[in-house]
Each structure stands twice: as C-alpha cells, then as structure tokens.
Design a protein around this motif. Structure first.
Motif, PDB file in Angstrom:
ATOM      1  N   VAL A  96      38.846  42.879  35.833  1.00  0.00           N
ATOM      2  CA  VAL A  96      38.754  43.164  37.332  1.00  0.00           C
ATOM      3  C   VAL A  96      39.926  43.364  37.665  1.00  0.00           C
ATOM      4  O   VAL A  96      40.321  44.499  38.460  1.00  0.00           O
ATOM      5  CB  VAL A  96      38.190  42.148  38.032  1.00  0.00           C
ATOM      6  CG1 VAL A  96      38.141  42.248  39.393  1.00  0.00           C
ATOM      7  CG2 VAL A  96      36.548  42.108  37.527  1.00  0.00           C
ATOM      8  N   VAL A  97      41.141  42.639  37.210  1.00  0.00           N
ATOM      9  CA  VAL A  97      42.397  42.971  37.789  1.00  0.00           C
ATOM     10  C   VAL A  97      42.961  44.238  37.459  1.00  0.00           C
ATOM     11  O   VAL A  97      43.478  45.002  38.142  1.00  0.00           O
ATOM     12  CB  VAL A  97      43.409  41.879  37.102  1.00  0.00           C
ATOM     13  CG1 VAL A  97      44.958  42.209  37.362  1.00  0.00           C
ATOM     14  CG2 VAL A  97      43.211  40.512  37.926  1.00  0.00           C
ATOM     15  N   ASP A  98      42.617  44.563  36.013  1.00  0.00           N
ATOM     16  CA  ASP A  98      43.166  45.966  35.763  1.00  0.00           C
ATOM     17  C   ASP A  98      42.424  47.128  36.537  1.00  0.00           C
ATOM     18  O   ASP A  98      43.025  48.077  36.906  1.00  0.00           O
ATOM     19  CB  ASP A  98      42.821  46.225  34.209  1.00  0.00           C
ATOM     20  CG  ASP A  98      44.101  45.561  33.662  1.00  0.00           C
ATOM     21  OD1 ASP A  98      45.120  45.426  33.704  1.00  0.00           O
ATOM     22  OD2 ASP A  98      43.633  44.635  32.222  1.00  0.00           O
ATOM     23  N   PHE A  99      41.020  46.627  36.637  1.00  0.00           N
ATOM     24  CA  PHE A  99      40.204  47.739  37.593  1.00  0.00           C
ATOM     25  C   PHE A  99      40.821  47.999  39.005  1.00  0.00           C
ATOM     26  O   PHE A  99      41.159  49.180  39.266  1.00  0.00           O
ATOM     27  CB  PHE A  99      39.001  47.223  37.899  1.00  0.00           C
ATOM     28  CG  PHE A  99      37.777  48.117  38.323  1.00  0.00           C
ATOM     29  CD1 PHE A  99      37.064  48.981  37.643  1.00  0.00           C
ATOM     30  CD2 PHE A  99      37.935  48.273  39.838  1.00  0.00           C
ATOM     31  CE1 PHE A  99      36.162  49.876  38.087  1.00  0.00           C
ATOM     32  CE2 PHE A  99      37.025  49.055  40.290  1.00  0.00           C
ATOM     33  CZ  PHE A  99      36.050  50.056  39.614  1.00  0.00           C
ATOM     34  N   ALA A 156      50.665  48.599  42.561  1.00  0.00           N
ATOM     35  CA  ALA A 156      49.555  48.616  41.473  1.00  0.00           C
ATOM     36  C   ALA A 156      49.942  47.524  40.283  1.00  0.00           C
ATOM     37  O   ALA A 156      49.560  46.582  39.924  1.00  0.00           O
ATOM     38  CB  ALA A 156      49.057  49.794  40.960  1.00  0.00           C
ATOM     39  N   ALA A 211      43.837  47.199  39.844  1.00  0.00           N
ATOM     40  CA  ALA A 211      45.289  47.785  39.773  1.00  0.00           C
ATOM     41  C   ALA A 211      45.198  49.277  39.428  1.00  0.00           C
ATOM     42  O   ALA A 211      46.113  50.074  40.114  1.00  0.00           O
ATOM     43  CB  ALA A 211      45.964  47.230  38.702  1.00  0.00           C
ATOM     44  N   PHE A 216      50.390  43.983  41.389  1.00  0.00           N
ATOM     45  CA  PHE A 216      48.971  43.460  41.381  1.00  0.00           C
ATOM     46  C   PHE A 216      48.696  42.909  40.072  1.00  0.00           C
ATOM     47  O   PHE A 216      48.090  42.057  39.991  1.00  0.00           O
ATOM     48  CB  PHE A 216      48.139  44.603  42.083  1.00  0.00           C
ATOM     49  CG  PHE A 216      46.447  43.904  42.042  1.00  0.00           C
ATOM     50  CD1 PHE A 216      46.088  43.159  43.178  1.00  0.00           C
ATOM     51  CD2 PHE A 216      45.678  43.862  41.215  1.00  0.00           C
ATOM     52  CE1 PHE A 216      44.993  42.415  43.176  1.00  0.00           C
ATOM     53  CE2 PHE A 216      44.511  43.366  41.297  1.00  0.00           C
ATOM     54  CZ  PHE A 216      44.192  42.811  42.172  1.00  0.00           C
ATOM     55  N   ARG A 217      48.875  43.963  39.069  1.00  0.00           N
ATOM     56  CA  ARG A 217      48.462  43.566  37.714  1.00  0.00           C
ATOM     57  C   ARG A 217      49.001  42.317  37.030  1.00  0.00           C
ATOM     58  O   ARG A 217      48.578  41.565  36.525  1.00  0.00           O
ATOM     59  CB  ARG A 217      48.940  44.721  36.911  1.00  0.00           C
ATOM     60  CG  ARG A 217      48.050  45.189  35.714  1.00  0.00           C
ATOM     61  CD  ARG A 217      48.254  46.208  34.723  1.00  0.00           C
ATOM     62  NE  ARG A 217      48.617  47.620  35.545  1.00  0.00           N
ATOM     63  CZ  ARG A 217      47.367  48.352  35.351  1.00  0.00           C
ATOM     64  NH1 ARG A 217      46.082  47.980  35.003  1.00  0.00           N
ATOM     65  NH2 ARG A 217      47.489  49.602  36.031  1.00  0.00           N
TER      66      ARG A 217
END
Lengths: 532, 532
Positions: free
Chosen positions: B51-54, A41, B56, A44-45
């Motif tokens: 969206v990236v945080d979502f 995760a 992740a 990815f972040r």
C-alpha cells in the motif's frame, strides 16, 4: 534481505514498556523537506515503510501490553512540551514515532488486545487499517458526485453489497428504490433519520409544533438516541424511555409502546420517531421489529433500527430472524467498525426513502460545482444525506474488506466469536458461584458473582461485583471487561470480538475471574468471621 | 536493493489511464488467512508495504492525471459486480489494489493534483496521511479518558499547541480555562456550538420557546450554519442571512446585524446565535469580529467564529489581525485538513466554556466504564463535547504534523500559497480583458472575464464566465477551478493550496484561462459578425 525494521536501529531512547522490550524504530537525521516536498513520493515511501513496520511490530507485541494502562490523569500532558516546536528537530519523524512507542502506546487502552472484552469490539483487520491508509493517502473529499465520481459510486455499490450480505429488505437498498450511505457513527445515523422524520412530520401537522413531537425508545436504548433527540430540539419532557423487564429479556414491549403513544396522543402530543434496537448496549436485547412497526404505523411514526453492534451478525443466516418484519422500517444503521473488520469509523445508514433525508438535510449552493456530465442524471450528492459537507472516502475501506474477506469470511469471523462467547457462557454456568444474568444472544456474556446469603445476598451483590470487576481489570496481564446495570442488577460484560482473541484468551480470562472471585470471597469470609 | 514495487511485478491487467503508464502493483497468489490471522503482523507488513508503494507511486504520477475525470454517472457501478464475493479470489488484496488503480483512480477527482484549484484545498502531507494510517492501525476508540487515556490527553495537548500556534485568545485554550476538541468537520463544530447556545438560552427564558430562537449570519456564510440551524430545530423563518455588499468586501455589517436583532426583539423573538466567518467560502470575506461581538453581547447572543479555511492562516503573524477582538467569542473552529497539512478529516473546535458543551451534549451511563485512577480528577471525556460517542484518534495525526513540520514550517506552507495566489492575482490584473472581482485576502483569487460591450456587457457576463469555466475545466491536462456568485456576479475561483502546486502550475493555469478566453471571445466575434 533484512526487513526494514532491522536496518539502522537505535533503541537507545527506548523506554521499556511493561509488556517487554520496545520494538525498534529507525533513526534518521534528515531534515524534513520544505514546501511542495511535503507530499514527496519518495519521502512518503521512506516514512511509510517505517510506519508499516511500526504497526506490524505493535500487532506482534499486542498480547504483551496490559489492555488498560495503569496511568493517572495528567500523565501524558505533564510529559509533553506546552507548545509545538517552531522548527522540527532533525529526524523528527522517527523521533515522533519513538515517542508514540514510548509515551503514547503505554498510555493507551489497547482495543485490539486479544484480552479486550469491554464495551463492544472495535474489530480491526489488516485490510481495514490499510483501507483507511489508502483513503487517507488519496485524500479526496467526495461531498458530491462531481467532487469525486468514483468515490460516490463506490459508496453506492458497497452499501448495496453490505446490505445484501446482511440480507436487509430490498427496499432499503439502491437496488430496491432506497439507498445507503457511510457515516462515522450511529449517533450521526440516528440524528439524520430523526431530522428527516421531524421535517416530514412538521410538514404534515399545522403550526409550529416542534414542542409537541415525541420520541420513543426503551430504557435499554443507547444514549445516542437521547443525544440525537436533544440535538434535534425535541423537548426533554417528550423523550419516552419505556421500561423493559427481565422476563422479556429487556426487549421493548409493543403493548407498552402502544399505550405510551396513545397516552401522548390523548394529551395532544404528536408521536414522531421510534428507535428499535437489535442488540442493545448493555445486554444485546433484541426489540421485536415487526410488532413495533405495526404499533408505530398506526401513528405515522418513523421507525429506525439501530443495530450498531449486532447488525454485523446479520451476515449469518442463523441470526437473520432478529430482523423479521424489517420490510416496514424507515431506516436502519449498523457499525461495520464494531464487528465486521472495517476499522473505525464506518457506520452504514440505509433509508427506504432517501428523498426524505435530502429534503431535510439538502442544500443548493452556487459554489458547489455541478458537472456537465451529470446533467440530466439523477446523481447522488452525499452531502445532502448527512450532517456534514466534508466526508472521507470510507467506501474504499469497506469495499476492500468485503472483497478481501468475502461474505463467507465475515461469517466465519462472527461465528468464531459467537462460539467463544458460548464457551465462556458455558464456563460461567458450570460454576455455581456465578450466574448468567441475561441469556447470551450474540457474543456478549452478561454475568455476575452470586453474593452468598450470609454476606447479605442481593443487598451486597452489586457492590461485590463492582469490586470483582475492579480486581479483574486491575491485573496487568489479565482481561479487561466492562459492566452494565439493568433492572437494578449490576453485572459484568464480557464482549468477545477482538480479531486477535483466541479460545485460550477466553479460558484465561475466565480463570482470572474465578481466581479474583475466590480471593474476594475468601477476604469476605475472613472479615465476616472477625465481625461475627 | 530493489524497492518492493519492483519485485514480482505484473501489469498484464493494467488498464492504462489517460495520464500515462499505470504504476505497477505486485501480484500474489496467497489465500487470505482465516480467523485471527486477519490481524496478523506479518500479513500486515506484507500488505502494508504494498500500500505504501501504491500511494507513493500515485503521488509520483499525480501530475499526469486529469484533475477531474471525464466520466458519466454510472461508469463505475456498471463495472462492478452487484454483490460482494462469497469467498475472496486468490491474491485478492493485490487484485483489489489493481482495481483501485485501473477502475477507481481514473474516476476520481484528484484533490492532491497540483492543478486542483477548486473549492478550498484539502492539503495533504506525507506525515498527515501516515498519521491517519497510524491511528487506523492502533484503532482505539477514545470516547472517554478511560477508554484511552493517552489519546484523550494527546488531544488536549495538541488543541492547545494548535491554538497557541494560531494565536487564539488564551480563554479558548485549556491553558486559559477553556478547551478544545478535534471533530470531523466544521458542520459538526457549528452544530455543537449552536446546541450549547440553545440549551443555555432555553434555560434562561421561560417556557417552550425553541420556536422563538433566532440564528444570524451573512448571505456569505457557509451553508453549514443553515444546516446546523435546521438540525437543531431552529424554525426556518428564524434564520437571518444578512445581505452583504461589494463595498464592504462582502463582510457582515455590525450595523445591519444590530438592526436585525432589534427588529427580532421587537417582534417578541429571542436572538440566540451568531456565526461570524473569517474567510467565507465564496470570496474569503472577513467579518469584523470585534464589532459583531459587541452587537451580540447586548442580546446575550453566542458568537461562533467559523474559520474553516482561513483559520490556518492565523499561524502567520501577518494574518492575525483578522481575529482582532476574538477574546469575546464563545467558540471558534477551523479545519486543519484544509490548509494545514493534516489530512481529511481534522476540524478543531475551541470553546470558552466547555462546561456549556458538556451540559448540552453530555450523558451519564452505567455502561461507560469509569476508571479508578480518574476518580477525584476532573478528567475530560470527549464523548460529552460532541454529537458522537465513537471517535477516531485524530490527535495523533495533528500532533505528528505539528511536530514534524513545526510552526515555522506551517507558516512557510501557508506563505508559499499566498505568494502564488498574489502572483496569479497579478497576472489577472495585468490582462485588461479580466478583472479581479473581490480583492484577494488569503490564497483565493476571484476573477472574471469582462464581457465586451458589444456582446451585451454585464447582461452576458455571467453566461460568458460560466462557459469559460466549463472550457477551462474541460481541458484534461489543465487546471480545475470552481465558481462563486456573489451580488449577482458570477466569477471563477482559483484556490491555491494543494501541497504539490508550484509556481509553474499557477502560470500554466493562467495560460489555459487566457487561451480559453481568447478562443471564446474569437468565437463570439464570429457569431457577432454573422449576426451583425
């Protein structure tokens, strides 16, 4: 707070592309984590925020790129190693992003450029792009209801939403007893419809008569239909491209279709499938759906409407007349990725009788998990609606687009482009050196430079316009257009639909066309005076 | 600095999914910008980081979700409006993300769950997901070289990279005179190969003999081949699924193939196409490629190898023997989205003679822009290699994956799963109540619970195992597996390949199977004692 793209910036490797300074990409020195950390995760972040900034920076610079790169075949293959690396270099992700910036982007045709007027648009939106990203992140494979219930149901919901927004006949929607699905491309949609039609017809007629089946379209129909017919095993001699005429604005004539079908029946052949088009590729001609359906009905022919490009315009009430008589069609498809802000790919296919699709394309396997919860329910398993098992969660993107822009927002989007196209058309008409070859119907303008009589008139017109297009497309800061050749007439196509295109880009594009034309005519004048 | 996901957080709308607290989604009150702002760079940056945080956050919670949701058909359709909104509500994007979290995700089958052991894996990576995002952001349509030179060339480079990494015969690579392309799915790849084979054969044999062409595979071959044959107009009677046997580990027998082909020739039919499989869907059986090619060659039959799943294993030297004799195949396909960290979709197809693909699928059109730079060069126009015109820039994703994980990294990825599968297989073998039905070859274990003699032995075994699978999959915190039925024997399939799966998930999965089996046997014991 500094935005992420301004932290730890290294542009030392940055090759400057012709559009100005390269945008920054962060460096990193970490080694990619092993094993299950490949879906970590926090990794990815970290990478994801880099990618978001990368894309945002690309959008911000979009206008600076030449639409079409001045590269020659092999330019990129020569620059890349012949093998994948055995182990990633440290900071591989950021290094790869830099190569995308410095090697790949300068060799791209920038479909999102505000000066991209070629082909048809591939209209992007932030929500469309991020819908794809979200679906890729979730990475489900919704081939059956059980394989991802929410993905299947959202697809059912969103094809009905879209169908209603386009004012399609109720009979094509789930709501009205039909139903739709999301595929990649119109080629797939047409092939699915054709195979469903073929299986229905072969069940009706006795014997092995696949060699007798005939497919109909016009000489303006997209080659997707020819391709589909070939794939589906329709004999090459049984593919009828009925000639269209400038008087009819290049629309398929019901009278000629009737004659063609009768001739085939008289010859012992079996009319199978008609593809009518709303908005042909070359000139956006509109085939008369109601009249064609009446002709087809007399022979039990399946009618598919391909509205790949112009289907998006149906979102506006003022364009709905082009689908008059659509209650009689068997299937309909359009590409929401062309002009409706849903990024590539997103083709919607609707059928009046989905059971014919599943009869032709469906399969039963022990290894396809059933779900106890689905027992006794008539669930939709989308694997049986198309050619493929594996599919992406395209519904998520389209649902986000409809939800975040709204039907009125999509109307505005279409109308802005139609207005700009009308303005471009007006400028062409106002310049006596040019002519509009096919009247504009949506947001495509087909025009050409008239060839002065002394240079050979019609005889040299095509060559003149071919040269004009090359010169227009050869200006690195200018527009990028494409061409058509209809009824022997070569013309330039200016398709307005890029999300970033503004009125000024259209005016500038016309200015470039005028300037190149003037220069071309001047050169011809000189050659003419020398030869005379 | 607080990460973006911790700023301005509102979870008031957060429905708690069964896996624990919902992760936060930012609120916003902005109204979406009109017109060309739909591709605004700063808007993209703002939404993109959300969206990236979502995603992740979703990855971070992945283990908490039940793999398969306990929902009934209609659950989502009932909760959503019947029409798209006319105008977006304020803060529509964040609101939509919250709905994805609260309505959609709880109804998904979570293919990335570490406890997803069903079907085959759809192995994700951060780089694969972001490669998709990047391609969606760039949103090019590289149907010809001119339509995006860098995209076409990167695809040529990356299929050669991948082909070399998989140690494919040189003749399948561009480097060796063949060539490859990236499609969506194996269904497409097989159909393309079949149509190329069909067109070649029809040109050889006189007359309209499509009705005489015969396609061969085994009864273990994926239904993609049956589907492709049907789409391509092969008569339903001319599709040979040759029976396999447990003694041969369910591989296709060259002897039986030879007999089948000879019988067809004797009957006046024309053998056309053989699909051999490396790693069948039910039990990962491996067909003997070399021997099958020899049989096929005698009849001029096109041999395609479908290695959709197990093709990824060819990255490891210890698995390359399964492709022995591969120099003779005409085409080969595998899904890099299954087990090679390239998110869905990414199917690679290679052909020894791409000219046969383009002869069957190619088209020439005036409206396809040529590029002056390409003149005199033999450029690849990928639209002629497949069924579709529109295509995505899949090469970018695969190139990023190969570059960022490296060939060794991909080997590690495959080996980790193979090791875990061997460990699972060992646990099954160590428990006398169970048996391994088909020997493990890659990372799939096919096993079943033996039915005690007094409960009916073989007669009740299938029913017993069907119930066992339902019970295993019914535990909300347990594993999710699928089934196969081969030679009349129903078995459970435990396919290990999710990127997030660790040894402990495998041990826990086995524990659940054992517990459910014990409980099931106990219940049967009680019923038996009552009835006895």
């Amino acid at each position: 707070m500094a935005p992420p793209s301004q932290r730890h910036v290294d542009t030392s490797n940055g090759v400057h592309h012709s559009g100005g300074d390269a945008f920054p990409v962060e460096t990193e020195t970490t080694v990619p984590p092993p094993g299950s950390r490949q879906l970590d995760a926090e990794e990815f972040r970290r990478q994801g925020h880099q990618v978001v900034d990368f894309i945002a920076d690309y959008y911000a610079r979009m206008g600076d790129y030449p639409v079409h790169p001045g590269v020659t075949p092999g330019f990129l293959r020569r620059q890349l190693p012949q093998e994948a690396p055995p182990r990633p270099e440290p900071g591989a992700f950021a290094a790869a992003l830099r190569d995308v910036r410095d090697l790949v982007l300068p060799g791209m045709t920038h479909w999102q450029s505000p000066r991209h007027f070629a082909h048809f648009p591939a209209s992007s939106s932030t929500v469309g792009a991020l819908g794809e990203a979200l679906a890729a992140g979730i990475n489900a494979v919704p081939f059956t209801w059980a394989a991802s219930p929410a993905a299947t149901e959202l697809e059912m919901v969103v094809v009905d939403w879209l169908g209603k927004a386009l004012h399609l006949p109720e009979g094509l929607l789930f709501h009205g007893g039909g139903g739709g699905t999301l595929l990649g491309t119109s080629c797939e949609a047409i092939l699915c419809a054709l195979v469903a039609a073929r299986e229905r017809k072969l069940a009706e007629v006795a014997g092995r008569r696949i060699g007798d089946l005939v497919v109909y379209c016009s000489d303006q129909t997209h080659f997707a239909v020819r391709k589909a017919a070939r794939i589906a095993g329709i004999h090459r001699d049984n593919f009828r491209e009925i000639a269209t005429h400038r008087d009819d604005m290049f629309a398929l004539s019901p009278t000629e279709l009737r004659a063609a079908m009768q001739a085939d029946v008289d010859a012992g052949l079996v009319p199978l499938f008609l593809c009518a088009t709303i908005g042909t590729t070359q000139t956006t001609a509109v085939d008369p759906v109601r009249e064609l359906c009446a002709v087809a009905a007399a022979h039990g022919v399946w009618v598919h409407v391909d509205a790949a490009y112009a289907g998006s315009a149906l979102v506006c009430p003022e364009f709905r007349h082009v689908m008059r008589g659509g209650e009689a069609v068997d299937s309909f498809s359009m590409n929401a990725h062309k002009w409706l802000l849903a990024n590539n790919d997103c083709c919607a296919l609707w059928a009046r009788a989905p059971s014919l699709l599943t009869a032709a394309l469906g399969t039963e396997q022990e290894y396809i998990l059933k779900d106890a919860a689905a027992e006794g329910h008539d669930v939709v398993d989308y694997k049986d609606w198309s050619m493929t098992l594996t599919r992406r969660f395209r519904a998520l993107k389209l649902w986000l687009v409809l939800r975040c822009y709204g039907v009125e927002g999509l109307r505005d989007h279409v109308r802005v482009h139609v207005r700009m196209a009308a303005s471009f058309e007006g400028m062409v008409r106002a310049d006596a050196r040019f002519e509009v070859v096919a009247p504009r119907q949506f947001a495509l303008v087909c025009f050409r430079l008239r060839s002065p009589e002394k240079f050979g008139g019609e005889k040299t017109a095509n060559e003149l316009n071919r040269t004009l297009l090359e010169e227009v497309n050869g200006t690195s800061s200018g527009p990028y257009m494409s061409s058509a050749k209809v009824g022997g007439v070569y013309m330039l196509r200016c398709a307005i639909g890029s999300t970033l295109t503004e009125e000024r880009h259209v005016r500038e594009a016309w200015k470039v066309v005028q300037d190149r034309a003037a220069s071309l005519l001047r050169k011809m004048e000189i050659i003419y005076s020398v030869l005379a």
